[in-house]
Design a protein around this motif. Structure first.
Motif, mmCIF file in Angstrom:
data_model
loop_
_atom_site.group_PDB
_atom_site.id
_atom_site.type_symbol
_atom_site.label_atom_id
_atom_site.label_comp_id
_atom_site.label_asym_id
_atom_site.label_seq_id
_atom_site.Cartn_x
_atom_site.Cartn_y
_atom_site.Cartn_z
ATOM 1 N N VAL A 1 57.854 41.956 94.564
ATOM 2 C CA VAL A 1 56.930 41.498 95.583
ATOM 3 C C VAL A 1 56.153 42.731 96.055
ATOM 4 N N ASP B 1 55.543 39.610 90.493
ATOM 5 C CA ASP B 1 55.430 38.149 90.497
ATOM 6 C C ASP B 1 54.706 37.606 91.722
ATOM 7 N N LEU B 2 54.703 38.365 92.824
ATOM 8 C CA LEU B 2 54.117 37.873 94.064
ATOM 9 C C LEU B 2 53.374 38.996 94.774
ATOM 10 N N LEU C 1 51.401 39.643 98.350
ATOM 11 C CA LEU C 1 51.117 39.156 99.698
ATOM 12 C C LEU C 1 50.037 40.037 100.294
ATOM 13 N N LYS D 1 49.325 34.592 87.362
ATOM 14 C CA LYS D 1 50.441 35.499 87.595
ATOM 15 C C LYS D 1 49.887 36.878 87.790
ATOM 16 N N PRO D 2 50.256 37.551 88.817
ATOM 17 C CA PRO D 2 51.181 37.142 89.869
ATOM 18 C C PRO D 2 50.533 36.166 90.848
ATOM 19 N N LEU D 3 51.383 35.447 91.545
ATOM 20 C CA LEU D 3 50.915 34.558 92.604
ATOM 21 C C LEU D 3 50.410 35.436 93.747
ATOM 22 N N ILE D 4 49.215 35.138 94.236
ATOM 23 C CA ILE D 4 48.621 35.909 95.328
ATOM 24 C C ILE D 4 48.440 34.975 96.516
ATOM 25 N N THR D 5 48.963 35.378 97.678
ATOM 26 C CA THR D 5 48.844 34.545 98.859
ATOM 27 C C THR D 5 48.564 35.402 100.097
#
Length: 100
Positions: A4, A46-47, A49, A71-75
């Protein structure tokens, strides 16, 4: 399990580092698109933030990167410096039930 990575202000990045995440402190929000593109190249992440206060000033240039990324998940997450928005729980429930 992938890593992360938090991209944001000094306070939030240091907090997430204490919990084991990696972090990049951003002083100038205009650098965010370049930072995201660098992190996207990493296979071990993977993530991602991103704090809301860093994201908001460059929202238009970053949204296309985020929407097209698998990928990666971006939030986006709130930070102590971003304004909190009240949740309309009734509207959320109605939308979940198909009435909104």
């Amino acid at each position: 399990m992938g890593k992360v990575v938090l991209v944001g202000d000094k306070y939030t990045v240091n907090l997430f580092k204490m919990m084991g995440a990696e972090g990049t402190i951003v002083e100038d929000p205009l650098a965010l698109p370049q930072i995201i593109n660098e992190v996207k190249k990493r296979q071990d992440v993977d993530l991602v933030l991103i704090t809301k206060d860093i994201y908001n000033p460059v929202r238009e240039s970053v949204d296309s990167i985020i929407l097209n990324q698998k990928k990666p998940l971006i939030t986006i997450i709130p930070s102590p410096f971003s304004e909190a928005e009240a949740l309309d729980v009734k509207r959320m429930i109605m939308a979940a039930l198909g009435f909104g």
